[in-house]
Design an enzyme around this catalytic site. Sequence first.
Site, PDB file in Angstrom:
ATOM      1  CG  ASP A 127      41.378 -44.715  29.548  1.00 35.68           C
ATOM      2  OD1 ASP A 127      40.510 -45.219  29.944  1.00 35.68           O
ATOM      3  OD2 ASP A 127      42.726 -45.084  29.610  1.00 35.68           O
ATOM      4  CG  ASP A 176      40.520 -45.052  34.018  1.00 42.23           C
ATOM      5  OD1 ASP A 176      39.526 -45.320  33.023  1.00 42.23           O
ATOM      6  OD2 ASP A 176      41.645 -45.351  34.071  1.00 42.23           O
TER       7      ASP A 176
END
Length: 431
Positions: free
Chosen positions: A304, A348
């Site tokens: 992440d 993301d």
Amino acid sequence: MGARELAVRWADLLDGAVAPTLTRAQVVTLLSRYTPGLITAIREGGDTAIAREIAAALVAANYRDSLAVHRSVLLICVGLLDADYPDPAAPDYFPARTRALQVAAEFAAAFTADLRTAALAEQETTLAAALTAAREAEARRQLSEARFEAIFTGASVGIGTIDITTGQVVDVNAAMAETLGFARETMPGRSVADILGPQNIGHAFAEFQRLLSGEVDRFRLETEHSRPDGSHSTIDLSMSVVRDGDGNPRFLVGVTVDITERKQLADRLWHDAHHDSLTGLPNRLLFFDRLATAVPPVGVCYLDLDGFKEINDERGHTAGDRVLRDVATRLLTTVSAVGGMAARIGGDEFIVLVERCGADELAKLAEEIRTALACPFEVDGQQVTVGASIGTAVAETAPAVVDDLMHTVDTAMYANKSQRTPRQAYGPRGR
């Protein structure tokens, strides 16, 4: 976006695709039957079977080219999603995006299957007509031979006849000669093995030999074919024994259809349905397919990006997309060195899978990924940096419950994120 508006926009996008059976107004009416269910599937997680129904309706309406599929998938994955969920940072954005991808994948797969079924049905009709005319030639020679000749000569699919005792070509039509890459007049009198050449002798030729020996009466398959000029094609080949009134074999008839473009379309649709359109990496669907068949021990890294939201907020989504593409490139380079697979599963968030990977190797890979992503990214002449929180897990046996493994790496990733200081986690540079 309402159901009627969606149908009108969809019809606009389909302009230019070949569909001579419908006017534009009829296309809007057709799509309006399905758009309410499509919207429900994406907004509320309704039955994705609606995507199969739309695909079947479009194929039935004679939408047969890649343009119709490409624009439809873009409308589902981008147009409708952007209209209903304009803020990617909203909590309901990624669930809706996942549902949109599932609906688009279902649509693409169903369109390919329905297109293949329609093409095969047309081929079966042609083959049945050729066989019927050939059988009638023995009983009613003059009339039937005229009919067969008309079908044989004018057919858009390749048709050829072969002497069952010698295996030599008796005659072929122009379409057959073009499909195989030969001049028509050079083929009669030559053996099938001679025409095909050693580069094409394979499974199809083995089936042909079984046909000549009487072991089977017919076969059908897809085969790769190399033409004399060096070009390559994919051919759908059917061959059958034609018998006389007493049941004795008289000759063989073969039907060929060049399905190269259709196969390429199917491959493109599969790729689009299983890869992220922004980064080109495998998407969630392909990752979980690969995970289900991975050879243990299986190492998984869940990434992440830290600070990515700030880049989006301060520099805009175009800059954010640029960073995501660069992250994907670095990730792919690092993971490819160990034979692993990198995928983008949304926003993301990225994930890495490595087969036959122990805990030490996985820890080393995670560190190499951090190092690769630590270097600044250049956006519009300025440098920005993002951090990466990484969770890892190793499954010593094939993961029976994929959700458990994903929960493990997800928990590890958030634990890693909580240990990172704000300075470690993120921060644009060069401002």
